[in-house]
Structure formats: C-alpha cells, structure tokens
Design a protein around this motif. Structure first.
Motif, mmCIF file in Angstrom:
data_model
loop_
_atom_site.group_PDB
_atom_site.id
_atom_site.type_symbol
_atom_site.label_atom_id
_atom_site.label_comp_id
_atom_site.label_asym_id
_atom_site.label_seq_id
_atom_site.Cartn_x
_atom_site.Cartn_y
_atom_site.Cartn_z
ATOM 1 N N ALA A 260 22.220 -12.452 14.443
ATOM 2 C CA ALA A 260 22.601 -13.659 13.710
ATOM 3 C C ALA A 260 23.526 -13.281 12.568
ATOM 4 C CB ALA A 260 21.369 -14.375 13.180
ATOM 5 N N ARG A 261 24.533 -14.112 12.348
ATOM 6 C CA ARG A 261 25.485 -13.837 11.271
ATOM 7 C C ARG A 261 24.806 -13.994 9.908
ATOM 8 N NH1 ARG A 261 30.870 -13.663 11.090
ATOM 9 N NH2 ARG A 261 30.992 -14.396 13.250
ATOM 10 N N PRO A 262 24.877 -12.944 9.059
ATOM 11 C CA PRO A 262 24.231 -13.028 7.741
ATOM 12 C C PRO A 262 24.965 -14.013 6.829
ATOM 13 C CG PRO A 262 24.649 -10.735 8.400
ATOM 14 C CD PRO A 262 25.426 -11.617 9.336
ATOM 15 N N GLU A 263 24.267 -14.434 5.790
ATOM 16 C CA GLU A 263 24.879 -15.284 4.770
ATOM 17 C C GLU A 263 26.022 -14.539 4.088
ATOM 18 O OE1 GLU A 263 24.390 -18.325 3.713
ATOM 19 O OE2 GLU A 263 22.591 -18.930 4.837
ATOM 20 N N GLY A 264 27.096 -15.267 3.820
ATOM 21 C CA GLY A 264 28.226 -14.676 3.105
ATOM 22 C C GLY A 264 29.152 -13.844 3.961
ATOM 23 N N THR A 265 28.926 -13.793 5.243
ATOM 24 C CA THR A 265 29.814 -13.041 6.128
ATOM 25 C C THR A 265 30.941 -13.939 6.599
ATOM 26 O OG1 THR A 265 27.956 -11.710 6.898
ATOM 27 C CG2 THR A 265 29.972 -11.646 8.214
ATOM 28 N N PRO A 266 32.204 -13.564 6.347
ATOM 29 C CA PRO A 266 33.324 -14.428 6.749
ATOM 30 C C PRO A 266 33.482 -14.462 8.255
ATOM 31 C CG PRO A 266 34.141 -12.319 5.944
ATOM 32 C CD PRO A 266 32.662 -12.328 5.680
ATOM 33 N N GLY A 267 34.127 -15.501 8.741
ATOM 34 C CA GLY A 267 34.465 -15.582 10.159
ATOM 35 C C GLY A 267 33.639 -16.584 10.938
ATOM 36 N N GLY A 268 32.631 -17.206 10.336
ATOM 37 C CA GLY A 268 31.812 -18.155 11.075
ATOM 38 C C GLY A 268 30.660 -18.669 10.238
ATOM 39 N N GLU A 269 29.892 -19.589 10.828
ATOM 40 C CA GLU A 269 28.746 -20.168 10.134
ATOM 41 C C GLU A 269 27.568 -19.202 10.150
ATOM 42 O OE1 GLU A 269 28.526 -22.996 8.497
ATOM 43 O OE2 GLU A 269 30.636 -23.476 8.874
ATOM 44 N N PRO A 270 26.821 -19.115 9.045
ATOM 45 C CA PRO A 270 25.623 -18.267 9.035
ATOM 46 C C PRO A 270 24.669 -18.669 10.152
ATOM 47 C CG PRO A 270 26.166 -19.014 6.819
ATOM 48 C CD PRO A 270 27.055 -19.779 7.755
ATOM 49 N N GLY A 271 24.075 -17.672 10.797
ATOM 50 C CA GLY A 271 23.123 -17.937 11.861
ATOM 51 C C GLY A 271 23.720 -17.994 13.248
ATOM 52 N N THR A 272 25.041 -18.007 13.350
ATOM 53 C CA THR A 272 25.675 -18.003 14.671
ATOM 54 C C THR A 272 25.700 -16.581 15.236
ATOM 55 O OG1 THR A 272 27.865 -17.776 13.650
ATOM 56 C CG2 THR A 272 27.096 -20.001 14.132
ATOM 57 N N ALA A 273 26.064 -16.470 16.518
ATOM 58 C CA ALA A 273 26.086 -15.162 17.183
ATOM 59 C C ALA A 273 27.004 -14.200 16.433
ATOM 60 C CB ALA A 273 26.539 -15.321 18.624
ATOM 61 N N PHE A 274 26.527 -12.957 16.266
ATOM 62 C CA PHE A 274 27.239 -12.007 15.408
ATOM 63 C C PHE A 274 27.165 -10.616 16.034
ATOM 64 C CE2 PHE A 274 27.215 -9.207 11.563
ATOM 65 C CZ PHE A 274 28.504 -9.481 11.137
ATOM 66 N N LEU A 275 28.340 -10.016 16.246
ATOM 67 C CA LEU A 275 28.390 -8.654 16.773
ATOM 68 C C LEU A 275 28.381 -7.637 15.632
ATOM 69 C CD1 LEU A 275 28.688 -6.644 19.112
ATOM 70 C CD2 LEU A 275 31.174 -7.005 19.010
ATOM 71 N N GLY A 276 29.195 -7.876 14.600
ATOM 72 C CA GLY A 276 29.177 -6.993 13.451
ATOM 73 C C GLY A 276 30.261 -5.941 13.448
ATOM 74 N N VAL A 277 31.501 -6.332 13.791
ATOM 75 C CA VAL A 277 32.603 -5.372 13.743
ATOM 76 C C VAL A 277 33.759 -5.958 12.944
ATOM 77 C CG1 VAL A 277 32.024 -4.275 15.941
ATOM 78 C CG2 VAL A 277 33.592 -6.226 15.924
ATOM 79 N N GLY A 278 34.420 -5.091 12.207
ATOM 80 C CA GLY A 278 35.698 -5.452 11.615
ATOM 81 C C GLY A 278 36.792 -5.045 12.576
ATOM 82 N N THR A 279 37.876 -5.791 12.584
ATOM 83 C CA THR A 279 38.918 -5.530 13.579
ATOM 84 C C THR A 279 40.287 -5.444 12.939
ATOM 85 O OG1 THR A 279 39.190 -7.899 14.001
ATOM 86 C CG2 THR A 279 37.624 -6.712 15.393
ATOM 87 N N PHE A 280 41.161 -4.771 13.612
ATOM 88 C CA PHE A 280 42.556 -4.655 13.207
ATOM 89 C C PHE A 280 43.425 -5.039 14.389
ATOM 90 C CE2 PHE A 280 46.480 -2.083 13.157
ATOM 91 C CZ PHE A 280 47.050 -2.552 11.988
ATOM 92 N N ALA A 281 44.211 -6.096 14.215
ATOM 93 C CA ALA A 281 45.068 -6.565 15.297
ATOM 94 C C ALA A 281 46.335 -5.727 15.376
ATOM 95 C CB ALA A 281 45.424 -8.035 15.101
#
Length: 457
Positions: A260-281
C-alpha cells in the motif's frame, strides 16, 4: 558636431584618434584607410584569446567567439536594413575601445576594436537632437517612412529570432536532443530505469536494485515509461505481479506482492497499489529530421518566447526585484541553486534563483553545458540566449531598440494630414538616463553574483 546613433550593448566607446596611413583604393573603388596603431592591440587581443583557451579551456574561447558572432549578426541586421532603406551609415565596428584595424568603403568605416564585448552601427539623424549635414538630411533615419524606421530598429531582434530558429532546426533535425523538444522536458520517454528503491517496500522485498529496468508487467511490454505506470494503476494492494527485470543485459522474472502506498508518497493516493521504486526516464535523442524540425520549430519558438516573457515580467515585478536584491545581499552566504539555461531570469517560489546572468556567467555556464552535454547543449544555450536577448531588446524603453520602436509608433500616431510629427526626445532624456543607470546596476550586480556565487550545472 554631428551626433549619430550608436547601437551597442550599453558599453561606452571611448573616443580615439587614429593615425592613418596614406589613403589606398579599396575594393569597389572606395577609399580604404588602415591604422598603424592596431598591431600591438591586435597582438594583445589574440594573446588574451589564447590565454583563455589555455587556462580556461578551448570550449570557452569558442563560446566567446560565438557570442561575438551573435552580436555581430544583430548589428548586421541594423546595418543591412538601414542601407537598404537609404539611410546614411557612417560606422560599423565590432568591439569597443581603441581601434585595432579599420577601413573606409564609401561613406562607411568598418573595423575592429580592442574589447570584443559587443558591436555598434552609427546611423545619421536618429532623432530631433541629432545634428546632420543639410545635404544628408534626406537620408537621416528620422526622415524615412514609418515602415522603414520600424524595420531598422527591429532588425536586431529579428536577427536574434532568425538565429534561434536556425539553431533550433539544426539542434532537433541534425544533432538531436532528448525528447525532440526544448520546451517540453518530459518529452516522450521510450526507456527508463530504476533510480531508487523505497525501504521496506514490495520492490525492496523482491530485491530490485538501482539500474534495473522493468521490461514487462505480467507479460505485457512496459518498455515505455507510460505503459509501466498505467499497468501499476490497474492492480490492487496485495496483488501478485510478475515483472520482467533487465539487469546487466540479462532479463529475469520476479514475482512481487504489491503493498500500500504510504502517506506523503508522491505519485498517487495513499493506500493504492505501491511497488516502491524511483524511476528515471530515458528520452530518445536521435535527430527527428529537418522536415519534422522545420514543422516543430515555430511552436517551440513560441513556447519558449512565452516562457521568457513570463520570466522577465516576474523578475521586474516588485516581488522579483526584492528577491533579486536579497540574493545580491546574501550572495556570500548561500550557494547558488544548480541549474542550466540562458541569460534569462529564473526563480523558485522562494526567489533563490531569481537572477539575471551576466556575460561572464553566461560564457561560464555555456562552457559547462557543452562539457557536460556536448554540442546539443551548447546549441540549446545559444538558442535560449538569442530568444531572450531578442525579447529584452524590444522592451519599449530608451535606449533599447524597443524604445526607438515606441517613439516611431508614437510619431506615426501623431502625424496628421501628410504632416510628419517628430517627437522631442529631450523630454525622454531623464527616463533614458534612469534606464541606463538601471541596466548598469543590473550588469554590475549580476556580474558580482556570477563571481562570488556562480550557478553550476
């Protein structure tokens, strides 16, 4: 004494008295005069250029020469349009200060001066205060039609915009630039990689590492960054997903239970599916071809011009000037924010980057950009600085070209029934002096900032 128009970069030209050789006939039959005093000065100029290349790097010498060419083309625009309009042009010089070399062809003296900080063109009779020989009066600037006067004073900025357009087409169509755009930094990424793993996340538990690239999600290709992010949104917390991971050229499949996406994590609503990676395009940087570049360049130009106007308005707003004054006062206390760009102003919400870049800072920044990003980023610098100078030069305040354009427009409005109206520019002298003092102050303070607190990329 005849007072003539000088178009320059705000640097005064100290008068000098040359010692001429006997006149010689120049090309086309015009009288050519050379000056014996130029030898030592030319040696000093060449020596300074070599020293710059040896001690600072040859790329910095190349940047300086590029800036000189850019300014020369600006003045060439004024010169050519003035000549074509029938105006009398008495001087066309590159640089300021003592003469190095010059020659006379017809009524115009061409030459080179010691300090290559700009260029200037003298046009006879720019306003009602300029005295002119009665025989030259029909050929003065002030006696020409409104379209001719407006063209001549706008020609410098037009040349900057033309330079920017050509540079942009070469950059996008021949050299190549990430994303194929200088105004849309997101571009259209085709590849990407992991640049960070959130501790105690699903990605951390699966052993994903920096530098890994996710190529497929449950067998569906995810080479493009957009397709990966869209795929993750389709899952719920607790779903097990198979990721094809490329590492060191090898691809393996890893099954991951999404958290679950933690509170304060950018990129989506808290509690939604979360992998946990930062990316570089990774943006494609292949040339898009001259045809596509020619079609795309106008939109890119308009977009960047809009950004530049917004930056100028923001800088010269009360808040912007206050921020700038604060930056100058605390220049020795805080490091400059990292960034690249042009000589235009840039700023964050806190005003930490609200500043103009001096010629010294611009050359330094351009050298860093070219060292870090090669020819493409050097072209980006010259594209940006040409657009910015072209816009700034047309600000409707004397002694800028925009001030001359504003006077020409005012005179056209006031002219009635075939009677030409000539504005009394003496009334504008207080404003002119105030603008000059403001430009000098900005020049000195921006140079100070670039020396004690330089911007690095």
């Amino acid at each position: 004494m005849t007072e003539t128009h000088r178009h320059d970069a705000g640097v005064s030209d100290a008068p000098s008295v040359p010692t001429p050789n006997p006149p010689a006939r120049g090309p086309g039959g015009g009288e050519q005069v050379t000056y014996e005093t130029g030898g030592l000065r030319l040696t000093l100029l060449i020596g300074a250029g070599i020293a710059l290349g040896v001690f600072a790097g040859w790329i910095y010498l190349g940047v300086v020469l590029g800036v000189v060419v850019m300014i020369f083309l600006h003045e060439l625009g004024h010169f050519v349009t003035a000549k074509r309009s029938g105006m009398k042009v008495t001087e066309f010089f590159i640089g300021f200060g003592p003469r190095i070399w010059s020659f006379q062809r017809g009524e115009t003296e061409y030459g080179l001066k010691l300090v290559p900080a700009g260029a200037y063109v003298r046009i006879v009779g720019m306003n009602n205060l300029d005295e002119a020989d009665p025989a030259d009066e029909p050929r003065t600037y002030r006696q020409q039609s409104f379209p001719k006067r407006l063209l001549v004073v706008s020609a410098g900025s037009i040349m900057h915009f033309l330079q920017a357009f050509v540079i942009l087409v070469v950059l996008l169509g021949v050299v190549g630039f990430p994303g194929g755009s200088v105004t849309d930094p997101s571009g259209n990424p085709t590849e990407w990689e992991i640049t960070g793993v959130t501790p105690d996340s699903a990605a951390d538990a699966a052993g994903l590492e920096d530098g890994d690239a996710i190529r497929a999600v449950d067998g569906r290709p995810a080479r493009e960054f957009g397709s990966f992010t869209d795929a993750i949104r389709a899952y719920d917390v607790g779903d097990t997903v198979a990721f094809d991971i490329e590492r060191d050229g090898e691809v393996r499949t890893v099954e991951v239970e999404l958290g679950a996406r933690p509170e304060g994590t950018p990129g989506g609503e808290p509690g939604t599916a979360f992998l946990g990676v930062g990316t570089f395009a990774v943006l494609p940087d292949a040339p898009i071809g001259l045809g596509t570049a020619l079609a795309r360049a106008p939109g890119e130009m308009i977009g960047f011009m809009g950004d530049s106007v917004g930056a100028l308005v923001g800088f010269f707003s009360p808040d912007g000037l206050t921020d700038y004054a604060g930056n100058v006062s605390k220049a020795n206390d805080e490091p400059a924010s990292t960034g690249g760009g042009s000589s235009s102003s840039s700023g964050n919400d806190d005003g930490s980057e609200n500043r103009l870049i001096s010629i010294f800072g611009a050359v330094r920044l351009a050298g860093q950009m070219s060292e870090a990003g090669g020819l493409a980023w050097l072209l980006v610098f010259f594209f940006q600085i040409n657009v910015f100078i072209g816009i700034f030069n047309m600000v409707p305040l004397p002694p800028l070209d925009g001030g001359h354009a504003a006077v020409a427009i005012y005179e056209r409005i006031r002219s009635r029934g075939g009677s030409r109206y000539h504005a009394d520019v003496a009334k504008l002298l207080p404003l002119t002096y105030a603008v000059i003092m403001g430009l000098v102050l900005l020049g000195v303070t921006s140079l100070y900032l670039d020396i004690v607190n330089p911007i690095d990329i």
